[in-house]
Design a protein around this motif. Sequence first.
Motif, PDB file in Angstrom:
ATOM      1  N   HIS A 296       7.519 -21.451  -3.917  1.00  0.00           N
ATOM      2  CA  HIS A 296       7.154 -20.489  -2.942  1.00  0.00           C
ATOM      3  C   HIS A 296       5.926 -19.818  -2.944  1.00  0.00           C
ATOM      4  O   HIS A 296       5.711 -18.983  -1.992  1.00  0.00           O
ATOM      5  N   TYR A 297       5.315 -20.092  -3.982  1.00  0.00           N
ATOM      6  CA  TYR A 297       4.012 -19.351  -4.393  1.00  0.00           C
ATOM      7  C   TYR A 297       3.044 -19.606  -3.193  1.00  0.00           C
ATOM      8  O   TYR A 297       2.478 -18.382  -2.766  1.00  0.00           O
ATOM      9  N   PRO A 298       2.893 -20.753  -2.898  1.00  0.00           N
ATOM     10  CA  PRO A 298       1.670 -20.764  -1.720  1.00  0.00           C
ATOM     11  C   PRO A 298       2.062 -19.872  -0.397  1.00  0.00           C
ATOM     12  O   PRO A 298       1.199 -19.702   0.365  1.00  0.00           O
ATOM     13  N   LEU A 299       3.155 -19.827  -0.140  1.00  0.00           N
ATOM     14  CA  LEU A 299       3.675 -19.309   1.156  1.00  0.00           C
ATOM     15  C   LEU A 299       3.728 -17.995   0.942  1.00  0.00           C
ATOM     16  O   LEU A 299       3.324 -17.199   1.777  1.00  0.00           O
ATOM     17  N   VAL A 300       4.241 -17.386  -0.312  1.00  0.00           N
ATOM     18  CA  VAL A 300       4.171 -15.714  -0.251  1.00  0.00           C
ATOM     19  C   VAL A 300       2.846 -15.366  -0.618  1.00  0.00           C
ATOM     20  O   VAL A 300       2.567 -14.307   0.045  1.00  0.00           O
ATOM     21  N   MET A 301       2.215 -15.821  -1.431  1.00  0.00           N
ATOM     22  CA  MET A 301       0.774 -15.293  -1.765  1.00  0.00           C
ATOM     23  C   MET A 301      -0.167 -16.012  -0.916  1.00  0.00           C
ATOM     24  O   MET A 301      -1.314 -16.748  -1.486  1.00  0.00           O
ATOM     25  N   ASN A 302       0.017 -15.948   0.275  1.00  0.00           N
ATOM     26  CA  ASN A 302      -1.143 -16.587   1.121  1.00  0.00           C
ATOM     27  C   ASN A 302      -2.136 -15.410   1.313  1.00  0.00           C
ATOM     28  O   ASN A 302      -2.313 -14.295   0.985  1.00  0.00           O
ATOM     29  N   HIS A 303      -3.344 -16.095   1.730  1.00  0.00           N
ATOM     30  CA  HIS A 303      -4.480 -15.066   1.868  1.00  0.00           C
ATOM     31  C   HIS A 303      -4.376 -13.797   2.585  1.00  0.00           C
ATOM     32  O   HIS A 303      -5.069 -12.769   2.013  1.00  0.00           O
ATOM     33  N   LYS A 304      -3.836 -13.792   3.733  1.00  0.00           N
ATOM     34  CA  LYS A 304      -3.484 -12.417   4.331  1.00  0.00           C
ATOM     35  C   LYS A 304      -2.735 -11.457   3.503  1.00  0.00           C
ATOM     36  O   LYS A 304      -3.135 -10.392   3.545  1.00  0.00           O
ATOM     37  N   PHE A 305      -1.780 -12.014   2.982  1.00  0.00           N
ATOM     38  CA  PHE A 305      -0.837 -11.208   2.145  1.00  0.00           C
ATOM     39  C   PHE A 305      -1.585 -10.464   0.851  1.00  0.00           C
ATOM     40  O   PHE A 305      -1.557  -9.385   0.523  1.00  0.00           O
ATOM     41  N   CYS A 306      -2.483 -11.493   0.367  1.00  0.00           N
ATOM     42  CA  CYS A 306      -3.282 -11.121  -0.650  1.00  0.00           C
ATOM     43  C   CYS A 306      -4.339  -9.924  -0.472  1.00  0.00           C
ATOM     44  O   CYS A 306      -4.520  -8.840  -1.141  1.00  0.00           O
ATOM     45  N   ILE A 307      -4.938  -9.916   0.793  1.00  0.00           N
ATOM     46  CA  ILE A 307      -5.836  -8.996   1.401  1.00  0.00           C
ATOM     47  C   ILE A 307      -5.095  -7.889   1.515  1.00  0.00           C
ATOM     48  O   ILE A 307      -5.528  -6.561   1.178  1.00  0.00           O
ATOM     49  N   GLN A 308      -3.679  -7.815   2.164  1.00  0.00           N
ATOM     50  CA  GLN A 308      -3.102  -6.591   2.369  1.00  0.00           C
ATOM     51  C   GLN A 308      -2.800  -5.909   0.971  1.00  0.00           C
ATOM     52  O   GLN A 308      -2.832  -4.634   1.042  1.00  0.00           O
ATOM     53  N   LEU A 309      -2.424  -6.581   0.074  1.00  0.00           N
ATOM     54  CA  LEU A 309      -2.108  -6.175  -1.312  1.00  0.00           C
ATOM     55  C   LEU A 309      -3.197  -5.122  -1.875  1.00  0.00           C
ATOM     56  O   LEU A 309      -3.213  -4.262  -2.316  1.00  0.00           O
ATOM     57  N   VAL A 310      -4.346  -5.807  -1.667  1.00  0.00           N
ATOM     58  CA  VAL A 310      -5.506  -5.458  -2.258  1.00  0.00           C
ATOM     59  C   VAL A 310      -6.060  -4.050  -1.637  1.00  0.00           C
ATOM     60  O   VAL A 310      -6.294  -3.062  -2.060  1.00  0.00           O
ATOM     61  N   ALA A 311      -6.087  -4.022  -0.205  1.00  0.00           N
ATOM     62  CA  ALA A 311      -6.403  -3.079   0.641  1.00  0.00           C
ATOM     63  C   ALA A 311      -5.244  -1.904   0.379  1.00  0.00           C
ATOM     64  O   ALA A 311      -5.693  -0.895   0.209  1.00  0.00           O
ATOM     65  N   ALA A 312      -3.804  -2.067   0.128  1.00  0.00           N
ATOM     66  CA  ALA A 312      -3.042  -1.012  -0.038  1.00  0.00           C
ATOM     67  C   ALA A 312      -3.329  -0.435  -1.440  1.00  0.00           C
ATOM     68  O   ALA A 312      -3.088   0.762  -1.825  1.00  0.00           O
ATOM     69  N   SER A 313      -3.842  -1.164  -2.402  1.00  0.00           N
ATOM     70  CA  SER A 313      -4.171  -0.876  -3.614  1.00  0.00           C
ATOM     71  C   SER A 313      -5.326   0.350  -3.587  1.00  0.00           C
ATOM     72  O   SER A 313      -5.426   1.267  -4.267  1.00  0.00           O
ATOM     73  N   TRP A 314      -6.475  -0.035  -2.757  1.00  0.00           N
ATOM     74  CA  TRP A 314      -7.327   0.822  -2.742  1.00  0.00           C
ATOM     75  C   TRP A 314      -7.062   1.757  -1.913  1.00  0.00           C
ATOM     76  O   TRP A 314      -7.710   3.134  -2.158  1.00  0.00           O
ATOM     77  N   ILE A 315      -6.358   1.906  -0.832  1.00  0.00           N
ATOM     78  CA  ILE A 315      -6.217   3.054   0.152  1.00  0.00           C
ATOM     79  C   ILE A 315      -5.133   4.046  -0.413  1.00  0.00           C
ATOM     80  O   ILE A 315      -5.282   5.215  -0.086  1.00  0.00           O
ATOM     81  N   SER A 316      -3.764   3.356  -0.961  1.00  0.00           N
ATOM     82  CA  SER A 316      -2.622   4.327  -0.991  1.00  0.00           C
ATOM     83  C   SER A 316      -2.971   5.447  -1.690  1.00  0.00           C
ATOM     84  O   SER A 316      -2.059   6.569  -1.484  1.00  0.00           O
ATOM     85  N   GLY A 317      -3.704   5.700  -2.732  1.00  0.00           N
ATOM     86  CA  GLY A 317      -4.089   6.657  -3.440  1.00  0.00           C
ATOM     87  C   GLY A 317      -4.949   8.034  -3.167  1.00  0.00           C
ATOM     88  O   GLY A 317      -4.925   8.936  -3.500  1.00  0.00           O
ATOM     89  N   ILE A 318      -5.574   7.531  -1.945  1.00  0.00           N
ATOM     90  CA  ILE A 318      -6.654   8.645  -1.191  1.00  0.00           C
ATOM     91  C   ILE A 318      -6.099   9.943  -1.126  1.00  0.00           C
ATOM     92  O   ILE A 318      -6.403  11.059  -1.367  1.00  0.00           O
ATOM     93  N   PRO A 319      -4.824   9.787  -0.139  1.00  0.00           N
ATOM     94  CA  PRO A 319      -4.568  11.049   0.351  1.00  0.00           C
ATOM     95  C   PRO A 319      -3.976  11.816  -0.782  1.00  0.00           C
ATOM     96  O   PRO A 319      -4.339  13.242  -0.778  1.00  0.00           O
ATOM     97  N   ILE A 320      -3.180  11.319  -1.849  1.00  0.00           N
ATOM     98  CA  ILE A 320      -2.658  12.491  -2.797  1.00  0.00           C
ATOM     99  C   ILE A 320      -3.691  12.839  -3.653  1.00  0.00           C
ATOM    100  O   ILE A 320      -3.715  13.907  -4.067  1.00  0.00           O
ATOM    101  N   GLN A 321      -4.685  12.102  -4.009  1.00  0.00           N
ATOM    102  CA  GLN A 321      -6.017  12.286  -4.919  1.00  0.00           C
ATOM    103  C   GLN A 321      -6.599  13.446  -4.248  1.00  0.00           C
ATOM    104  O   GLN A 321      -7.361  14.137  -4.776  1.00  0.00           O
ATOM    105  N   ILE A 322      -6.735  13.371  -2.702  1.00  0.00           N
ATOM    106  CA  ILE A 322      -7.496  14.385  -2.257  1.00  0.00           C
ATOM    107  C   ILE A 322      -6.821  16.008  -2.438  1.00  0.00           C
ATOM    108  O   ILE A 322      -7.548  16.755  -2.901  1.00  0.00           O
ATOM    109  N   GLY A 323      -5.427  15.774  -2.278  1.00  0.00           N
ATOM    110  CA  GLY A 323      -4.853  17.051  -2.291  1.00  0.00           C
ATOM    111  C   GLY A 323      -4.706  17.291  -4.007  1.00  0.00           C
ATOM    112  O   GLY A 323      -4.854  18.623  -4.502  1.00  0.00           O
ATOM    113  N   MET A 324      -4.582  16.409  -4.891  1.00  0.00           N
ATOM    114  CA  MET A 324      -5.053  16.671  -6.280  1.00  0.00           C
ATOM    115  C   MET A 324      -6.348  17.488  -6.987  1.00  0.00           C
ATOM    116  O   MET A 324      -6.406  18.533  -7.478  1.00  0.00           O
TER     117      MET A 324
END
Length: 331
Positions: free
Chosen positions: A146-174
């Motif tokens: 299932h690897y080619p279906l699960v880890m498709n290019h769109k999903f990989c981009i979404q995972l990377v984008a989420a990794s970059w963006i998710s911490g910004i609001p909390i770290q502003i507060g910190m």
Amino acid sequence: MPSRNINLQKENKVKNTETNVTNMKDFVLLGFSDIPEFHCLLFAVFFIIYMIILLGNGIIILITRVDSTLHTPMYFFISNFSFLEICYVSVTLPRMLMDLWTQEGIISFSACATQMFFFLVLGATECFLLAVMAYDRYVAICNPLHYPLVMNHKFCIQLVAASWISGIPIQIGMTVQIFTLPFCECNQINHFFCDIPAMLKLACGNIFVNEMVVYLCAVLFVTLPFLLILVSYSRIISTILKLPSNTGRTKAFSTCSSHLIVVVLFYGSAAINYLKPQSNQYKGIDKLLSLFYTILTPMFNPMIYSLRNKDVTEALRRVLPKSLAMRDNRS
């Protein structure tokens, strides 16, 4: 009456301290001021390390983009991780080099807050990206069909984008809650960059709540991704041990070993630094731990991923001669 006068004096002292705090415009990064005779040597060493980090991670980014055999999810994450390492180390190391060269260490209030914000955001991104890379290895080894279906290019981009963006609001507060603390008159930061533990030591009054917020954020951005990595690798190891051939087990372990080494280096030093009790004893330990996960780990990452990875070394052999030939033709 005497007790009343004493109380008034205390209140006036507190007000004066608060006035000094609100008017504070600069901090002083002490860095390695306790060993001024080694400043030139340290500048040369850290400058070479910075060049190694830029060159090593830059080469990984280049070959993963140029070589078509490396256009896979794993190397997509590795190239993003290398770019992250360049950004991560550039938040602290150039500033440290400048302070070693000028021997001043003066940093403005706003520059200190900005440095802390980007350091926290990039650190949180690294934690999440390491967890994403562990999930990628989990799917590749535990669910290869299932690897080619699960880890498709769109999903990989979404995972990377989420990794970059998710911490910004909390770290502003910190960052805001750290820099709105009532700092004492001393503006000397016993560190080579504006890190949370060093800033908390300058704060006056009861900062128990602030320390608890720091611990909670450390649990969220350090411990939680680390637990996800442990769960992923427990499943991975269980699956690998069930493989029938020794060759298959060796190959599966080799694809995970580089990532595991990076995880241990980064999480080990970062967790000790942020989760250990704050104390004025052994002040140099904080600097050593910070040096390890802010500078040395980004330097080791390209070596770990390239020297222990046959695909990367073969891609280097293919790409570098072509690049040199193109340069010779242009000249």
